[in-house]
Structure formats: C-alpha cells, structure tokens
Design an enzyme around this catalytic site. Structure first.
Site, mmCIF file in Angstrom:
data_model
loop_
_atom_site.group_PDB
_atom_site.id
_atom_site.type_symbol
_atom_site.label_atom_id
_atom_site.label_comp_id
_atom_site.label_asym_id
_atom_site.label_seq_id
_atom_site.Cartn_x
_atom_site.Cartn_y
_atom_site.Cartn_z
ATOM 1 N N GLN A 143 0.768 -1.154 -0.016
ATOM 2 C CA GLN A 143 -0.133 -0.224 -0.095
ATOM 3 C C GLN A 143 0.754 1.401 -0.127
ATOM 4 O O GLN A 143 0.421 2.585 0.098
ATOM 5 C CB GLN A 143 -1.065 -0.064 1.475
ATOM 6 N N HIS A 173 -1.393 -0.031 5.596
ATOM 7 C CA HIS A 173 -1.704 0.963 6.548
ATOM 8 C C HIS A 173 -0.887 2.110 6.988
ATOM 9 O O HIS A 173 -0.769 2.383 7.961
ATOM 10 C CB HIS A 173 -2.252 0.152 8.104
ATOM 11 N N GLU A 208 -15.501 3.046 8.771
ATOM 12 C CA GLU A 208 -16.241 4.128 9.669
ATOM 13 C C GLU A 208 -15.982 5.480 9.359
ATOM 14 O O GLU A 208 -14.843 5.929 8.649
ATOM 15 C CB GLU A 208 -16.017 3.897 10.847
ATOM 16 N N TYR A 248 -10.590 5.537 20.093
ATOM 17 C CA TYR A 248 -11.475 5.365 19.052
ATOM 18 C C TYR A 248 -11.874 3.711 19.179
ATOM 19 O O TYR A 248 -12.428 3.040 18.236
ATOM 20 C CB TYR A 248 -11.226 5.993 17.811
ATOM 21 N N TYR A 308 -10.124 -10.482 9.368
ATOM 22 C CA TYR A 308 -10.425 -11.088 8.111
ATOM 23 C C TYR A 308 -10.296 -12.819 8.243
ATOM 24 O O TYR A 308 -11.085 -13.339 7.582
ATOM 25 C CB TYR A 308 -9.256 -10.926 7.104
#
Length: 378
Positions: free
Chosen positions: A95, A159, A251, A261, A272
């Site tokens: 990513q 991430h 979200e 959070y 997963y």
C-alpha cells in the site's frame, strides 16, 4: 457482469463516445439507469498511472500524485501536464505510495506544499513520512524538500494512512498515522501508530496536545485508529476522519482531542480470518463511529463539501469506495452524520476533492485511473 448489465453498459458507452473523447465508466451509467440516473454529469478530464491524491492550486492547475512516486502538474482546462522533478524516493510496495498533497495556507506567496509518502527503512522496514517542499511551477520542480515527520518503522507494507489536514486557522497540521497492520500500537501511548497527530507547521509536536501529560507521545491528538484514509474540517471547525475497517466496519469518526476510538479492541467489523471483534457499545470506554458500513465499501478518500454548485449538498462529506466502486454522500448536522446517497460509479474510486468552482473531482484507482469532473445535470 450479467448480460443485461453488459447491454446497458455497451449502449451507454457508444452514446457517450459521441459526447466526449473519453467515455465515462460504462458500469456507472448502467447502474444509474437502473436507479433513475446519476444526479450529475461525469466528464473525464485526464488519465493517470495509479493516481493517489490531488490538490488544486490558486491558478486552477492541479497536482496529482501517483503510486510509484511521481507528481504530475496538470492543467484541467487544457489537458497539459508535466512530471515534477525533485520528488523523493518512494517505497511503493504493498500500500506504499506518494500519498497526500496539500498546499500551504499561504501557497500563493510561499509556494510551499506539504506531502506524504512511504519511505524505505532499514532492512524490510518502511515508514510514513511527512515532508515539505517549494514548488517551482514554471520549472516544474520541487525545491528544498525537507522531511518534517517520520513515523515508526514496521516491516508490513500496509496501513500507512498519511493524510494531511491544515487546521482552519492555518496554525497546525493534522496528520494520520495508520496502525501498519500491527494492531496493538494503536493503543500504545508511546507509539505514533494508529493515531491522529497534531503538529506545528514545522512537524514538531504542537503544544497543548491532550495526552502528553498521560505519557503519550507528545504529538498524539487521538488514538485507537486503524487505517485513516481521509480527514477534513467542516464549516464549524470540526475534524472528521474516515478509516478502512477490517473485514467490514469501515467508519467515519468525529475526531475530538484525547479520545480513544477503540481499535483493535472494538470495531463494527471482524478480523479477516473470521474472529470476532466486539462491536462498539455504550459504556465500553471507546468513542463510536458516527457512520459505519457493513458490508464494507473499502473507502479510499474523503472530502468536505460546502460549495454553491450543488446547493442541496452543502455541509456534506463525500466518501469514495474502492471495493464499493462508489461515491457516498454523508449529511452532517452538528456532531451527527447520516448516510443519504450512494452512487455506483462502476470503477474503484481512490480520491475526491471539491474544485474551485464547486465541482466534485474524482480519481479512479488503477493503472489507467481517470480524473473525473462531476457537475450538475442540465
């Protein structure tokens, strides 16, 4: 795609070829036909190689970042483009990418931009980086690039997050640092992973961050986050954040100083491998999302809209879907948010921005990702 959908897509593609040089995604119109039509015109403006983010400059031109590390200076009025030289080396595995890009509040005079990217670390490690540079538009060059913040190293390729938001008063940078698929650091006070950070404009921790007295890293504003892929301030100065959940549970959060959070202790999705994660629940000690998705849309980007071109959509958030191939509108009402519109765009959508004239601009994901301009239907 079934045969019925294929027929609709083909019909629309042929129609649009007569309208524009590059057709709008066929699937988007096929879905729209079944639901009464998209409430906007979609005009392709350019094509990029795995585009990731975009930013408008005061003269109407744009900067577009591409995954492998190139930055493109693009004029949407003429279609002319040039590759900006001087960009740093980017680790684009997994990513990793040349991520977000935001002009400084005084860009018109300073020519300063803030941008983020994934950088190779020692061995197999990598980290998210926040940097500045001066843009020479005439020369198409980044000058005096400077790293102002580096996240912690991790050996995973995911991430990074790396989204940038300037505070409305122009004094602070809010920067998202993902959990790097390591889970626990999101709850670790000493780590910057899985956090929203509040920094001075030079990248140092801002004074008055709410958790420093409790032993947190001095830059932390909020914690318990996973993969934070969008941030935006609304007209009242509230900071909204969008993050990709695990298996479902994407979200939208209203970010408040010092709050937890929940990730990875609470989520409206599951692991997963199917293992359960406790849902957010009253009294669990965690701040619950204002909106969540199950099934997931895999959000890619977020923008706040308060322009006049689409007057009925003022004070809304727009969310792009990757696996969802979608654009969603979320209506804001003070500290509350609600889903109101979901449009199938037929392609993975990476990013969204509000343009200077109030149009919505989207970047498709992938090797030939198109830049799309959305305007009201006539």
């Amino acid at each position: 795609m079934n045969l019925s959908m294929l027929g609709l897509a083909t019909t629309f593609s042929l129609t649009l070829i007569a309208f524009a040089a590059t057709p709008v995604a066929a699937n988007a119109q096929a879905s729209a036909t079944a639901t009464g039509g998209l409430p906007f015109q979609v005009r392709p403006v350019g094509t990029f190689r795995s585009p990731w983010a975009m930013a408008f400059l005061p003269d109407g031109s744009m900067l577009v970042t591409q995954k492998e590390g190139t930055m493109i200076l693009f004029d949407p009025a003429t279609g002319t483009r040039r590759t900006v030289s001087g960009a740093p080396a980017v680790s684009s595995k997994g990513q990793g990418a040349l991520m977000d890009i935001v002009p400084a509040a005084d860009f018109a005079s300073s020519k300063l931009i803030y941008f983020s990217y994934s950088e190779a670390g020692p061995g197999a490690d990598s980290r998210v980086v926040l940097a500045t540079a001066t843009l020479d538009q005439a020369g198409g060059t980044l000058k005096n690039p400077k790293v102002i913040f580096r996240g912690q190293d991790a050996s995973t390729g995911g991430h990074y997050s790396g989204r940038i938001a300037l505070s409305p008063d122009g004094k602070y940078l809010f920067f998202t640092s993902g959990d790097r698929q390591l889970f626990d650091p999101a709850q670790d006070p000493r780590s910057t992973l899985g956090k929203v950070l509040r920094l001075n404009l030079d990248g140092t921790p801002a004074a008055g961050n709410p958790l420093a007295a409790r032993g947190f890293h001095a830059s932390v504003w909020s914690y318990g986050h996973r993969n934070l892929l969008g941030t935006a301030f609304d007209r009242q100065g509230r900071l909204w954040e969008m993050e990709m959940g695990p298996r479902h549970g994407d979200e939208i959060n209203l970010i408040k100083p010092g709050l937890n959070y929940g990730w990875p202790k609470a989520s409206n999705g599951n692991h997963y491998d199917g293992r359960d994660i406790p849902d957010h629940a009253p009294g669990d000690g965690f701040e619950a999302p204002k909106v969540s998705w199950n099934p997931a849309i895999s959000p890619g980007g977020l923008a706040y809209y308060d322009a006049d071109l689409f007057p009925k959509w003022k004070n809304s958030l727009f969310i792009t879907g990757l696996s969802g191939k979608s654009l969603d509108r979320i209506a804001l009402d003070g500290e509350n948010a609600s889903k109101v519109d979901h449009w199938d765009m037929g392609e993975r959508i990476r990013a969204v921005r509000t343009g200077p004239d109030g149009a919505l601009w989207l970047l498709e994901d992938g090797a030939s990702g198109r830049l799309l301009k959305l305007t009201p239907k006539r």
